[in-house]
Write an enzyme that holds these catalytic residues in place. Sequence first.
Site, mmCIF file in Angstrom:
data_model
loop_
_atom_site.group_PDB
_atom_site.id
_atom_site.type_symbol
_atom_site.label_atom_id
_atom_site.label_comp_id
_atom_site.label_asym_id
_atom_site.label_seq_id
_atom_site.Cartn_x
_atom_site.Cartn_y
_atom_site.Cartn_z
ATOM 1 C CD GLU A 184 -12.568 17.267 4.890
ATOM 2 O OE1 GLU A 184 -13.088 16.810 5.911
ATOM 3 O OE2 GLU A 184 -13.205 17.841 3.993
ATOM 4 C CG ASP B 272 -1.803 1.160 1.343
ATOM 5 O OD1 ASP B 272 -2.304 1.603 0.296
ATOM 6 O OD2 ASP B 272 -2.010 1.663 2.460
ATOM 7 C CG ASP C 155 -3.987 -1.703 2.869
ATOM 8 O OD1 ASP C 155 -4.240 -1.433 1.688
ATOM 9 O OD2 ASP C 155 -3.490 -0.884 3.664
#
Length: 1140
Positions: free
Chosen positions: A595, A472, A882
């Site tokens: 964010e 990943d 994952d």
Amino acid sequence: MADRIPLYPVRSAAAAAVASRKRAAYYSAAGPGPGAERPSRCQLEDEAAHLDEMPLMASEEGFENGESDYHTLPRARAARRRRGLWGLPRLLCGAWASPCTSCCDWLINICRRKREPKARTVWLGCPEKCEEKHPRNAIKNQKYSIFTFLPGVLYEQFKFFLNLYFLVVSCSQFVPALKIGYLYTYWAPLGFVLAVTITREAVDEFRRFRRDREVNSQQYCKLTVRGKVQVKSSDIRVGDLIIVEKNQRIPSDMVFLRTSEKAGSCFIRTDQLDGETDWKLRVAVSCTQRLPALGDLFSIRAYVHAQKPQLDIHSFEGTFTREDSDPPVHESLSIENTLWASTMVASGTVIGVVIYTGRETRSVMNTSNPKNKVGLLDVELNQLTKALFLALVALSVVMVTLQGFAGPWYRNLFRFLLLFSYIIPISLRVNLDMGKAAYGWMMMRDENIPGTVVRTSTIPEELGRLVYLLTDKTGTLTQNEMVFKRLHLGTVSYGTDTMDEVQSHVRNAYAQLHSQAGGNSTSSTPPRKAQPSGPRVRKSVSSRVYEAVKAIALCHNVTPVYESRGGVTGETEYAEADQDLSDENRTYQASSPDEVALVQWTESVGLTLVNRDLTSMQLRTPGGQILTYRVLQMFPFTSESKRMGIIVRDESTAEIAFYMKGADAVMATVVQYNDWLEEECGNMAREGLRTLVVAKRALTEEQYQDFESRYTQAKLSVHDRALKVAAAVESLEREMQLLGLTGVEDRLQADVRPTLELLRNAGIKIWMLTGDKLETATCIAKSSHLVSRMQDIHVFRPVASRGDAHLELNAFRRKHDCALVISGDSLEVCLRYYEHELVELACQCPAVVCCRCSPTQKARIVKLLQQHTRRRTCAIGDGGNDVSMIQAADCGVGIEGKEGKAASLAADFSITQFRHVGRLLMVHGRSSYKRSAALGQFVMHRGLIISTMQAVFSSVCYFASVPLYQGFLMVGYATIYTMFPVFSLVLDQDVKPDMAMLYPELYKDLTKGRSLSFKTFLVWVVISIYQGGVLMYGALLLFEAEFVHVVAISFTALVLTELLMVALTVRTWHWLMVVAELLSLGCYVASLAFLNEYFDVAFITTVAFVWKVSAVTVVSCLPLYVLKYLKRKLSPPSYSKLTS
């Protein structure tokens, strides 16, 4: 790259013509009856609805010749599969087969029919009104019940050839004619293996039972007409009203009705559901939140209509209806109104109505049973065991043949099978299992990789055989720590060194707005006066900076949380909020770290988010003024939309604005024309920054009211709600004003570059699978040195049809030694038509980057590599997305990261940092495989040598099926006399750990499997035959008086030979190895005094016994020592140069 790999999408023209005739015959055979209608549906699908899936030709000539390739289309194959077996009678009997086929199909559907979950209507507090029976709310992770435990465990053991073989051999000893020794010599080893296995399974099963009982027995407060009652988690039913306190686990899927928080919302922690550690905001149904008291929930007639149970944890569609009001209240429900099971309440106390229980909850439906992983070494040893069995049968047949098939030859055949049964050693599995446990213990005790946990102890050798590592990106290669780096406004760009200019612009803009009369003219654009050129430009830039910063500060789903007071609620007064603005205990919570980074940045430049609830947001300006904005609508980010939006009303000016931010690919189509966005997005992506485009649209009151009515109506619809809501929102997303482009950096993990370099040098091919955008993924691949700077990168352009895929694959074939970057959508199209060709080409790349991958795509890529290459794969990740990839891989490694422990708990091996994977593979994986290979072959040698001696003895004794050694000698030989030295091979190492890390090329040899192969196995067979023959013939030549002397000489020489062979095999001595050798020798010498049943004690104390044993032992071992010395001199192994 791979010109020799052809693309074979089309058959020959002749084959196509035959196929065409067959199809024509098929359609005409259907006749005018009901059967004729079935193909027409397929025709409509293929011809009308999917024109873009036209057959692909191998060349341009194919298009010109009009060749067809109908049957290679997956849709055609699927249709053919659907017709299945019933296509045969239809072809044979024509239209007459149709009624029969329909009846058969109906009968099969009746037999196979399961209870399909349906949408449901749930009345508040009335579980007895449920029309259907719903599953119990009990969690069950146990594999077995009381009745199935023993049969289940025994089946799991005896499905292995080795154990089944020994069960048959042991049972044969109950037959008097076949009995050739004491029962305990066969049943004791088998019983020990089974006892250890059953005990281990029983302990694991009891732990699972205890965990289940603990969870199912948790007490919850249930609201009834008579008040609050305590109820077990397993006794909760659909329709119950359940009260859940702060920091308590939510027991079932519920719709959120009320909360103790005045704002009508709460936070939940979902790390056990999706692996994300950020808190999620949930909103109570407004109708029930407004009720004065809890008891009023029973005074109203209300129900929830919920969709049928789904897998998707990020979506929900339902409606809340109150019937007893006039007019009836209808409220749409979405994911924001749900509380899924296995999440935790992080703030306040919540009350919800249960809609799904047990196996219908989202958490249970998303729990896949992980496959039982078996190591490649175990598979190879099982193959060698079968080869040994064939050798055993062949040897027994030869013995019976040499007997001349005299007498009851079949009984003699079986007796010979029993006599030579030690060719297949039952101690093999015991030694290997104990070795695996030792390897796991060593990994967890390694100080260089602290925090490592081995969760699957059966496959440590897999770490030494890996060819593909699939990783990943976010949180694995990167830290998942976002830092704001860049703000671009089109004509001007601000970086980390010019943020003070942004701060100055924001301060000046708000000072100017504050100074205007009454604060009413807070328009984002300054008054348009005729001014000199310089000041006008400055004012324009200042205005644009102010607008962009304000948009970033407003367009998000971040909530400030004050830990010192347990959270910011609607009761917080403005004055209190003002006092706490500098409080260091304030943290920001959001579903995305991007964010949080953006809001922290706006705080650093002077515009601070101080308070937020469901309906309002408060910002603090650089001058200390509090600005209040009313939140009218929120459009959260989804993986499909790739953007989020918010509509706010400024309380001081009543202006309404729609702000939106999202990925450049989707935002480029909704903002006004510009000539810089695409270029700057590419530039930022090349720097490794995650980009977001920010835009704005001002709305009048009439425009907003019109939108609100359409949006509310769309949210209340039951059918196609998502499409209608999306259409309503898209009506706003037109000609939006582009405010700016933000760039956020995700920092690399420590030592990622040297670790990837180490793995590449070890011959491991690394694929990066990420859900991030193509540009960012490519940039991280370069910055992490997954792709070297001098290496070419082939970016697989987006393809949507088969023709595009074919052309792009042909273009890719012409590239040589370049990395591949491909998106999930293009990958899906290529796999649909050219699965084999794509995997073949990709496997030849030095590195592959797959971006925009979903969790299921990640797992599919792993499975494709396993199927097409037959090589060992390892998947490494840190998030809940994952888990499927980790469980699908031959070896799964999880990192305990910021996204929670979901990946770590699902993995076979858990580490704390990506850099630890280097030592895990190079040192522990390599040594585990080499040690297990040596141990397995040595245990086989131990059984082969004694079987050879038995064969020689039987042939000398006129092929009589009489055992050479009986009773305790056989048990002692496999246990206390040789077990410790043989098992001590798990401590052996050919090179030191530091050397293995310094020269990763040593790892490359292991992938060829040369440590354990038929070649090495045959070498050990030859050694065993030579030594067994020498030991037996030597004893027969040197004995003088009695047969018992043969047993004494041969058995003693056998034990000494085994000890010396261990010493010959060892490459690096450990003090425990020396102890094991001396202990075993001491045990044997001490036991001679008690073995008068088998040995002549007077004879074994003589000098003649000693020299005869020594002579036989020297002849059996010395040649092998000489050969080993010569081999090391003439053909040294690769590691010998490093050890010298």
